[in-house]
Design a protein around this motif. Structure first.
Motif, PDB file in Angstrom:
ATOM      1  N   UNK A 139      10.753  30.152  40.729  1.00  0.00           N
ATOM      2  CA  UNK A 139       9.571  29.464  40.194  1.00  0.00           C
ATOM      3  C   UNK A 139       9.643  29.310  38.683  1.00  0.00           C
ATOM      4  N   UNK A 140       9.099  28.215  38.180  1.00  0.00           N
ATOM      5  CA  UNK A 140       8.983  27.930  36.742  1.00  0.00           C
ATOM      6  C   UNK A 140      10.300  27.587  36.062  1.00  0.00           C
ATOM      7  N   UNK A 141      11.362  27.383  36.803  1.00  0.00           N
ATOM      8  CA  UNK A 141      12.627  26.939  36.210  1.00  0.00           C
ATOM      9  C   UNK A 141      12.596  25.417  36.081  1.00  0.00           C
ATOM     10  N   UNK A 142      12.843  24.908  34.884  1.00  0.00           N
ATOM     11  CA  UNK A 142      12.715  23.464  34.646  1.00  0.00           C
ATOM     12  C   UNK A 142      13.962  22.812  34.057  1.00  0.00           C
ATOM     13  N   UNK A 143      14.847  23.586  33.447  1.00  0.00           N
ATOM     14  CA  UNK A 143      15.968  22.967  32.734  1.00  0.00           C
ATOM     15  C   UNK A 143      17.205  22.742  33.592  1.00  0.00           C
TER      16      UNK A 143
END
Length: 323
Positions: free
Chosen positions: A81-85
């Motif tokens: 969760x919360x990984x965007x790159x």
């Protein structure tokens, strides 16, 4: 999955290949299918549990993280969760805990896209050592174009990156190594090379704006006499000394003495790598200004042999681990 594990501190014989559960990425974490890892002195210190001063942080009787290894290069398998790159399938490199395994979880912030110019094994030798060299020069050393820089330990993992980075920043670089490695240090761009078996590089006959002492053991008093009046000494690690604090007494001495002299005397401790540092290195790698020096590559099962080779003192650059 297969991994190198250790249940207690000791020599390389404490390491073995074992089957362990594949990790699951948590919030802000990335699961990487590891294609390559690397060995450095930090891996040995954590395996051996030396100096003892490290144990309150990493485990008193045995390491809290049973799988050693810090550098890695591979492909993203899954993201938490919360990984965007990054996303599954991306080729990345960076650092984490437990990279001597087929899969490892890393913080997203400690990963960056793998340089296209490098294979996985070359890329895996970059993160810990090159980021250490970068921080020593750019942040602690505040290196400027035209300055004179002395790199003690220029043929090792951190040293080979330090020589190339200092040149890329416009410094005049003198590298120090043994007779057998002078050709290597010259080939990576050092303006001058000093063979420490034939002459003392810190006898005071020459003075430098910045000295990087990498895994050395020379007393502060000797290092200071090779500095200009306003020069900077950065101590990167250290060897020798007792089992309690190892070679770290010089770092403590530097901190105590620095406020009372015009010279800047600084220890360097790099605990984590950040993607911004890796991206800066990637730019230099892609232009050819920085190229990893890989001494040799070992398969995962031969990590103990790789560590023995490292501790033998004959390594030129870095050792890669192939998975």
């Amino acid at each position: 999955m297969k991994a190198i594990v250790q249940d207690g501190y000791g020599p390389p014989e404490v390491l073995r290949v074992d089957e362990v559960d594949r990790p699951v990425p948590g919030r802000g974490e990335v699961l990487v299918r590891v294609h390559a890892a690397a060995v450095d002195q930090g891996v040995w210190h954590l395996m051996a549990g030396l100096p003892y001063a490290l144990r309150p942080v990493f485990g008193l009787r045995a390491p809290r993280v049973r799988i050693p290894g810090m550098d890695l290069a591979g492909r993203v398998e899954a993201v938490g969760p919360d990984v965007t790159r990054v996303r599954p399938g991306d080729e990345v490199y960076g650092s984490c805990k437990g990279s001597f395994a087929e899969y490892a979880c890393a913080k997203e912030d400690s990963l960056a896209p793998k340089p296209a110019r490098l294979g996985f094994e070359e890329a895996a030798t970059v993160p810990v050592s090159a980021v250490t060299a970068l921080k020593a020069l750019r942040e602690s050393g505040r290196v400027q174009a035209g300055q004179s820089v002395l790199v003690l330990g220029a043929s090792g993992g951190v040293g080979t990156y330090a020589v190339q980075l200092a040149k890329a920043f416009g410094a005049h670089v003198t590298g120090v190594c043994s007779t057998a490695k002078t050709d290597l240090v010259r080939s990576i761009g050092a303006d001058e090379v000093v063979d420490y078996t034939r002459e003392d590089p810190v006898d005071g006959s020459r003075r430098y704006d910045l000295i990087l002492d990498i895994a050395g053991n020379r007393p502060l008093s000797r290092l200071r006499r090779a500095l200009t009046a306003r020069g900077t000494l950065v101590i990167v690690g250290g060897e020798g000394g007792g089992r309690w604090i190892g070679g770290n007494e010089r770092q403590l001495g530097a901190l105590l003495l620095s406020p009372f002299t015009g010279q800047r005397l600084l220890p360097l401790a790099v605990m984590e790598q950040h993607h911004g540092d890796l991206e800066a290195l990637t730019e230099l790698i892609e232009t050819g200004a920085v190229t990893p020096v890989v001494d040799r590559t070992y398969p995962l099962a031969e990590v103990p042999d790789a560590i023995r080779h490292l501790r033998g003192g004959q390594v030129r650059g870095k050792i890669a681990i192939r998975l």
